[in-house]
Scaffold this motif. Structure first.
Motif, short mmCIF file in Angstrom:
data_model
loop_
_atom_site.label_atom_id
_atom_site.label_comp_id
_atom_site.label_asym_id
_atom_site.label_seq_id
_atom_site.Cartn_x
_atom_site.Cartn_y
_atom_site.Cartn_z
N ASP A 100 0.83 -1.21 0.00
CA ASP A 100 0.00 0.00 0.00
C ASP A 100 0.86 1.25 0.00
O ASP A 100 0.61 2.21 -0.75
CB ASP A 100 -0.92 0.02 1.23
CG ASP A 100 -1.74 -1.25 1.38
OD1 ASP A 100 -1.60 -2.18 0.54
OD2 ASP A 100 -2.53 -1.32 2.32
N GLU A 101 1.90 1.25 0.85
CA GLU A 101 2.76 2.43 0.96
C GLU A 101 3.53 2.68 -0.33
O GLU A 101 3.66 3.83 -0.77
CB GLU A 101 3.72 2.26 2.14
CG GLU A 101 3.03 2.07 3.48
CD GLU A 101 2.04 3.19 3.77
OE1 GLU A 101 2.39 4.37 3.56
OE2 GLU A 101 0.91 2.87 4.19
N TYR A 102 4.03 1.62 -0.93
CA TYR A 102 4.79 1.80 -2.17
C TYR A 102 3.89 2.24 -3.32
O TYR A 102 4.29 3.05 -4.17
CB TYR A 102 5.53 0.51 -2.52
CG TYR A 102 6.76 0.27 -1.68
CD1 TYR A 102 7.81 1.19 -1.65
CD2 TYR A 102 6.89 -0.88 -0.91
CE1 TYR A 102 8.94 0.97 -0.88
CE2 TYR A 102 8.03 -1.10 -0.13
CZ TYR A 102 9.04 -0.17 -0.13
OH TYR A 102 10.17 -0.39 0.64
N ALA A 103 2.66 1.73 -3.35
CA ALA A 103 1.73 2.16 -4.39
C ALA A 103 1.42 3.64 -4.26
O ALA A 103 1.28 4.36 -5.27
CB ALA A 103 0.45 1.33 -4.32
N LYS A 104 1.32 4.11 -3.02
CA LYS A 104 1.08 5.54 -2.80
C LYS A 104 2.29 6.37 -3.23
O LYS A 104 2.16 7.44 -3.83
CB LYS A 104 0.76 5.79 -1.33
CG LYS A 104 -0.60 5.22 -0.91
CD LYS A 104 -0.81 5.29 0.60
CE LYS A 104 -2.13 4.63 1.00
NZ LYS A 104 -2.31 4.59 2.47
N LYS A 105 3.49 5.86 -2.94
CA LYS A 105 4.70 6.57 -3.38
C LYS A 105 4.77 6.65 -4.90
O LYS A 105 5.25 7.64 -5.46
CB LYS A 105 5.95 5.85 -2.86
CG LYS A 105 6.29 6.12 -1.41
CD LYS A 105 7.64 5.52 -1.07
CE LYS A 105 8.05 5.83 0.35
NZ LYS A 105 9.41 5.30 0.66
N GLY A 107 2.29 6.89 -6.81
CA GLY A 107 1.21 7.73 -7.29
C GLY A 107 0.14 6.97 -8.05
O GLY A 107 -0.62 7.56 -8.83
N TRP A 109 -1.89 4.54 -6.34
CA TRP A 109 -2.79 3.93 -5.37
C TRP A 109 -4.26 4.09 -5.74
O TRP A 109 -5.07 3.18 -5.55
CB TRP A 109 -2.52 4.51 -3.99
CG TRP A 109 -3.41 3.99 -2.90
CD1 TRP A 109 -4.36 4.67 -2.20
CD2 TRP A 109 -3.45 2.65 -2.38
NE1 TRP A 109 -4.97 3.85 -1.28
CE2 TRP A 109 -4.43 2.60 -1.37
CE3 TRP A 109 -2.74 1.49 -2.67
CZ2 TRP A 109 -4.72 1.44 -0.66
CZ3 TRP A 109 -3.03 0.32 -1.96
CH2 TRP A 109 -4.01 0.32 -0.98
N GLU A 110 -4.62 5.24 -6.27
CA GLU A 110 -6.01 5.52 -6.61
C GLU A 110 -6.43 4.88 -7.93
O GLU A 110 -7.63 4.78 -8.22
CB GLU A 110 -6.25 7.04 -6.68
CG GLU A 110 -5.95 7.78 -5.40
CD GLU A 110 -6.84 7.35 -4.25
OE1 GLU A 110 -7.99 6.95 -4.52
OE2 GLU A 110 -6.40 7.40 -3.09
N GLN A 111 -5.46 4.44 -8.72
CA GLN A 111 -5.78 3.91 -10.05
C GLN A 111 -5.86 2.38 -10.08
O GLN A 111 -6.54 1.82 -10.94
CB GLN A 111 -4.72 4.35 -11.07
CG GLN A 111 -4.80 5.82 -11.46
CD GLN A 111 -4.25 6.75 -10.38
OE1 GLN A 111 -3.15 6.51 -9.88
NE2 GLN A 111 -5.00 7.78 -10.03
#
Length: 219
Positions: A100-105, A107, A109-111
């Motif tokens: 989750d954290e790496y997906a947010k980094k 950019g 995560w929302e896609q």
């Protein structure tokens, strides 16, 4: 975790992963460094790129990944097919949550569409059949000792046309001389025997530690 030998000549694999593989996001390199520091096994960058490419062509509706690790392979696949739904299973919650954290980094995560499940892979397969049986693609990269049982469960219940990917099918070169005292060696060889007897066509990608692809025949 002690270092495991590469199937390549010395230094070639590290050169491929660091210099030749196109990485769509610098966070992949960050994940590689973290995995090396913490001794977390992940697929190679070259394997990740192949996974991403295959998913970009197959565009599966739902993917079941068995063995999340820290989400490295999940994010490579999601980058290749961001419209797919991913269910990824691992018993190590704290480690898998790094996805989750790496997906947010990154950019993204929302896609992307990822559901993480904290469970034993075998228990999940046995108890949650209704959730996974309609998956279009299965990526297996967990305890090698379970590979044969996993194949039999998935092959029996998956829909015709479903695709399968198993990592570590060259098992660090030990397929040449499997040690009969090592259960993991025997398990990988047993899966090879089963695939060759049950699957009409298959492809081995000699990338990373060997990525095996096959498809269940359509009726």
């Amino acid at each position: 975790m002690k270092p495991r030998p590469s199937i390549y000549i010395p230094e070639l694999e590290s050169f491929i992963d660091s210099t030749l593989v196109y990485k769509p996001n610098s966070v992949f390199s960050e994940m590689e460094n973290y995995a090396k520091e913490k001794n977390i096994p992940i697929v190679t960058a070259a394997t990740g790129a192949v996974l991403s490419h295959l998913l970009s062509l197959l565009k599966p509706n739902q993917v079941l990944e068995l063995g999340t690790g820290l989400g490295y392979s999940t994010l490579w696949m999601a980058t290749g097919s961001p419209g797919s739904q991913f269910v990824t299973v691992d018993r190590h919650e704290a480690q898998a949550a790094l996805l989750d954290e790496y997906a947010k980094k990154m950019g993204i995560w929302e896609q992307i569409h990822v559901k993480r499940v904290t469970a034993s892979v075998m228990e999940y397969l046995e108890e949650q059949t209704e959730e996974w049986k309609n998956s279009d693609l299965f990526f297996v990269d967990c305890d090698k000792i379970t590979y044969l049982d996993i194949f039999r469960i998935l092959w029996r219940s998956a829909n015709p046309g479903a695709c399968f990917l198993f990592d570590n099918m060259l098992w660090h070169g030990r397929v040449l001389q499997p040690d009969p005292k090592k259960p993991s060696d025997l398990a990988v060889m047993a899966l090879w025997d089963e695939v060759k007897s049950q699957v009409s066509h298959y492809t081995l990608y000699p990338v990373g530690d060997g990525l095996l692809f096959f498809q269940k025949d359509k009726k």
